[in-house]
Design a protein around this motif. Structure first.
Motif, PDB file in Angstrom:
ATOM      1  N   SER A 152      40.595  17.025  -5.673  1.00 21.67           N
ATOM      2  CA  SER A 152      41.947  17.269  -5.169  1.00 21.67           C
ATOM      3  C   SER A 152      41.859  17.481  -3.673  1.00 21.67           C
ATOM      4  N   TYR A 153      42.995  17.502  -3.007  1.00 22.72           N
ATOM      5  CA  TYR A 153      42.959  17.582  -1.552  1.00 22.72           C
ATOM      6  C   TYR A 153      44.265  18.162  -1.019  1.00 22.72           C
ATOM      7  N   VAL A 154      44.197  18.659   0.209  1.00 23.01           N
ATOM      8  CA  VAL A 154      45.377  19.021   0.994  1.00 23.01           C
ATOM      9  C   VAL A 154      45.243  18.315   2.330  1.00 23.01           C
ATOM     10  N   GLY A 155      46.322  18.316   3.090  1.00 23.44           N
ATOM     11  CA  GLY A 155      46.294  17.664   4.383  1.00 23.44           C
ATOM     12  C   GLY A 155      45.188  18.212   5.270  1.00 23.44           C
ATOM     13  N   GLY A 156      44.432  17.324   5.886  1.00 25.98           N
ATOM     14  CA  GLY A 156      43.332  17.731   6.745  1.00 25.98           C
ATOM     15  C   GLY A 156      41.978  17.736   6.072  1.00 25.98           C
ATOM     16  N   ASP A 157      41.951  17.635   4.741  1.00 25.04           N
ATOM     17  CA  ASP A 157      40.675  17.606   4.026  1.00 25.04           C
ATOM     18  C   ASP A 157      39.897  16.336   4.348  1.00 25.04           C
ATOM     19  N   HIS A 158      38.589  16.483   4.377  1.00 24.76           N
ATOM     20  CA  HIS A 158      37.695  15.333   4.562  1.00 24.76           C
ATOM     21  C   HIS A 158      37.252  14.854   3.184  1.00 24.76           C
ATOM     22  N   ILE A 159      37.571  13.616   2.865  1.00 27.36           N
ATOM     23  CA  ILE A 159      37.229  13.046   1.565  1.00 27.36           C
ATOM     24  C   ILE A 159      36.071  12.071   1.752  1.00 27.36           C
ATOM     25  N   ARG A 160      35.031  12.274   0.977  1.00 27.06           N
ATOM     26  CA  ARG A 160      33.852  11.415   1.039  1.00 27.06           C
ATOM     27  C   ARG A 160      33.560  10.885  -0.369  1.00 27.06           C
ATOM     28  N   ALA A 161      33.633   9.566  -0.519  1.00 30.15           N
ATOM     29  CA  ALA A 161      33.370   8.936  -1.816  1.00 30.15           C
ATOM     30  C   ALA A 161      32.150   8.026  -1.699  1.00 30.15           C
ATOM     31  N   ASN A 162      31.361   7.990  -2.753  1.00 36.52           N
ATOM     32  CA  ASN A 162      30.159   7.146  -2.789  1.00 36.52           C
ATOM     33  C   ASN A 162      30.270   6.145  -3.932  1.00 36.52           C
ATOM     34  N   CYS A 163      29.840   4.922  -3.654  1.00 41.19           N
ATOM     35  CA  CYS A 163      29.813   3.861  -4.658  1.00 41.19           C
ATOM     36  C   CYS A 163      28.392   3.334  -4.771  1.00 41.19           C
ATOM     37  N   GLU A 206      34.737   7.290   3.856  1.00 43.46           N
ATOM     38  CA  GLU A 206      35.176   8.595   4.385  1.00 43.46           C
ATOM     39  C   GLU A 206      36.625   8.486   4.826  1.00 43.46           C
ATOM     40  N   LEU A 207      37.435   9.442   4.347  1.00 41.16           N
ATOM     41  CA  LEU A 207      38.855   9.461   4.660  1.00 41.16           C
ATOM     42  C   LEU A 207      39.272  10.843   5.142  1.00 41.16           C
ATOM     43  N   GLU A 208      40.271  10.886   6.006  1.00 39.40           N
ATOM     44  CA  GLU A 208      40.882  12.134   6.440  1.00 39.40           C
ATOM     45  C   GLU A 208      42.238  12.221   5.762  1.00 39.40           C
ATOM     46  N   ALA A 209      42.427  13.236   4.927  1.00 40.37           N
ATOM     47  CA  ALA A 209      43.631  13.313   4.108  1.00 40.37           C
ATOM     48  C   ALA A 209      44.898  13.330   4.947  1.00 40.37           C
ATOM     49  N   ALA A 210      44.851  13.943   6.118  1.00 40.60           N
ATOM     50  CA  ALA A 210      46.048  14.036   6.965  1.00 40.60           C
ATOM     51  C   ALA A 210      46.498  12.678   7.449  1.00 40.60           C
ATOM     52  N   ALA A 211      45.573  11.708   7.502  1.00 39.71           N
ATOM     53  CA  ALA A 211      45.910  10.389   8.018  1.00 39.71           C
ATOM     54  C   ALA A 211      46.459   9.475   6.938  1.00 39.71           C
ATOM     55  N   TRP A 230      29.995 -13.581  -9.486  1.00 39.52           N
ATOM     56  CA  TRP A 230      30.025 -12.340 -10.263  1.00 39.52           C
ATOM     57  C   TRP A 230      30.842 -11.294  -9.528  1.00 39.52           C
ATOM     58  N   LYS A 231      31.677 -10.571 -10.297  1.00 40.41           N
ATOM     59  CA  LYS A 231      32.505  -9.505  -9.725  1.00 40.41           C
ATOM     60  C   LYS A 231      32.766  -8.469 -10.805  1.00 40.41           C
ATOM     61  N   GLU A 232      32.658  -7.190 -10.423  1.00 41.22           N
ATOM     62  CA  GLU A 232      32.908  -6.102 -11.374  1.00 41.22           C
ATOM     63  C   GLU A 232      33.496  -4.911 -10.627  1.00 41.22           C
ATOM     64  N   SER A 233      34.479  -4.261 -11.248  1.00 38.24           N
ATOM     65  CA  SER A 233      35.121  -3.094 -10.643  1.00 38.24           C
ATOM     66  C   SER A 233      34.564  -1.811 -11.246  1.00 38.24           C
ATOM     67  N   SER A 234      34.562  -0.755 -10.443  1.00 38.96           N
ATOM     68  CA  SER A 234      34.093   0.554 -10.897  1.00 38.96           C
ATOM     69  C   SER A 234      35.189   1.276 -11.669  1.00 38.96           C
ATOM     70  N   ASN A 235      34.852   2.473 -12.126  1.00 35.78           N
ATOM     71  CA  ASN A 235      35.858   3.390 -12.640  1.00 35.78           C
ATOM     72  C   ASN A 235      36.815   3.767 -11.511  1.00 35.78           C
ATOM     73  N   VAL A 236      38.023   4.201 -11.871  1.00 35.59           N
ATOM     74  CA  VAL A 236      39.008   4.630 -10.871  1.00 35.59           C
ATOM     75  C   VAL A 236      38.947   6.145 -10.743  1.00 35.59           C
ATOM     76  N   LEU A 237      38.713   6.616  -9.520  1.00 33.45           N
ATOM     77  CA  LEU A 237      38.649   8.052  -9.241  1.00 33.45           C
ATOM     78  C   LEU A 237      40.029   8.503  -8.769  1.00 33.45           C
ATOM     79  N   VAL A 238      40.642   9.485  -9.474  1.00 29.78           N
ATOM     80  CA  VAL A 238      41.993   9.941  -9.153  1.00 29.78           C
ATOM     81  C   VAL A 238      41.911  11.301  -8.476  1.00 29.78           C
ATOM     82  N   LEU A 239      42.392  11.385  -7.239  1.00 26.63           N
ATOM     83  CA  LEU A 239      42.449  12.639  -6.482  1.00 26.63           C
ATOM     84  C   LEU A 239      43.905  13.042  -6.352  1.00 26.63           C
TER      85      LEU A 239
END
Length: 287
Positions: A152-163, A206-211, A230-239
């Motif tokens: 989860s997040y609020v404005g200004g949070d730094h979100i970092r996702a890895n694939c 890397e994302l900045e929630a405020a943006a 070949w192409k395959e999609s990952s699971n969907v991460l819901v924040l």
């Protein structure tokens, strides 16, 4: 052009025959090779070779892998087709001819450079050769996976996702999607190579929630691709977005509610004191 008065008889015949041969038989040109850039393992691969002999007869077509001949077509011979034993190469003779060669159930060992050599017949025997690369793809056994440093997040949070995309041959390319919109310019793939030739891919977003746009939910996923085969999609991460002060969303804060509770308690105590004083005064007056 062939004049008996200016040339001796022998010279005459030599010049005329030369002009006839070279005037009607031109050199081989426009040789093109068509080899699939990539093909999935255990599938068939069709190799094509097109050319223009400009009136000459075909003498031979030869196909090589890394300069080792595995297929030859000579129309004047019987049979016209000849296949040479080269490890792991299985030629479908019924589907192969002077323009194409079909390889059955290719595997990873057949990645490499393929050459097509075309030769015109006598008297010139003009020859040309073209080459192209083909990669045999072995995809990952499972789809890519996405993780994040927060759910989860609020404005200004730094979100970092890895694939991460599991080992494959070659390594997969990773593309990010946020709310089904492709994200350009993310950190480049990091490739981890293994001793058996396989490689895995990892990428970070890397994302900045405020943006971000004011949407209360972010859906993050990644997509792994290898060439166009070949192409395959990952699971969907819901924040989900959360309020910085949850109680304020209900109309007042926990702090305000506590202050109001203390004030009510003081008022009740004062009223009890006053009431006791009034009762005591009344009883005294009666006596």
């Amino acid at each position: 052009m062939c004049n008996m008065t200016s040339l001796g008889l022998l010279h005459f015949f030599i010049v005329c025959i030369t002009l006839h041969v070279f005037g009607t038989v031109n050199s081989l040109k426009s040789l093109q090779i068509h080899v699939p850039t990539a093909v999935m393992t255990n599938q068939d691969a069709e190799l094509m070779c097109t050319y223009d002999l400009e009136g000459a007869q075909l003498y031979s077509i030869r196909w090589y892998r890394n300069m080792i001949e595995f297929y030859r077509y000579v129309p004047k011979e019987s049979p016209a087709t000849k296949v040479f034993p080269v490890a792991e190469i299985k030629v479908d003779v019924a589907l192969s001819d002077q323009n194409r060669v079909v390889l059955n159930q290719v595997d990873r060992t057949l990645t490499g450079e393929y050459q097509c050599e075309v030769s015109a017949d006598a008297p010139l025997f003009h020859t040309d050769i073209k080459a192209a690369e083909m990669v045999v793809v072995e995809p990952p056994l499972i789809k890519p996976n996405v993780t994040s440093n927060r759910l989860s997040y609020v404005g200004g949070d730094h979100i970092r996702a890895n694939c991460s995309s599991p080992p494959s041959l070659p390594a997969a390319n990773i593309t990010w999607y946020v709310n089904e919109q492709m994200v350009p310019g993310f950190t480049a793939n990091h490739v981890l190579n293994f001793s058996n030739g396989y490689a895995s891919s990892q990428a970070t977003l890397e994302l900045e929630a405020a943006a971000l746009s004011p949407v209360p939910t972010l859906m993050i996923r990644c997509e792994a691709t290898i060439f166009d085969v070949w192409k395959e999609s990952s699971n969907v991460l819901v924040l989900r977005e959360r309020s910085a002060n949850p109680a304020s969303a209900l109309g007042r804060s926990f702090t305000g509610a506590a202050n109001e509770t203390r004030l009510s308690t003081i008022i009740i105590v004062l009223l009890q004191i006053v009431l006791n004083m009034v009762i005591n005064t009344y009883e005294t007056s009666i006596r």
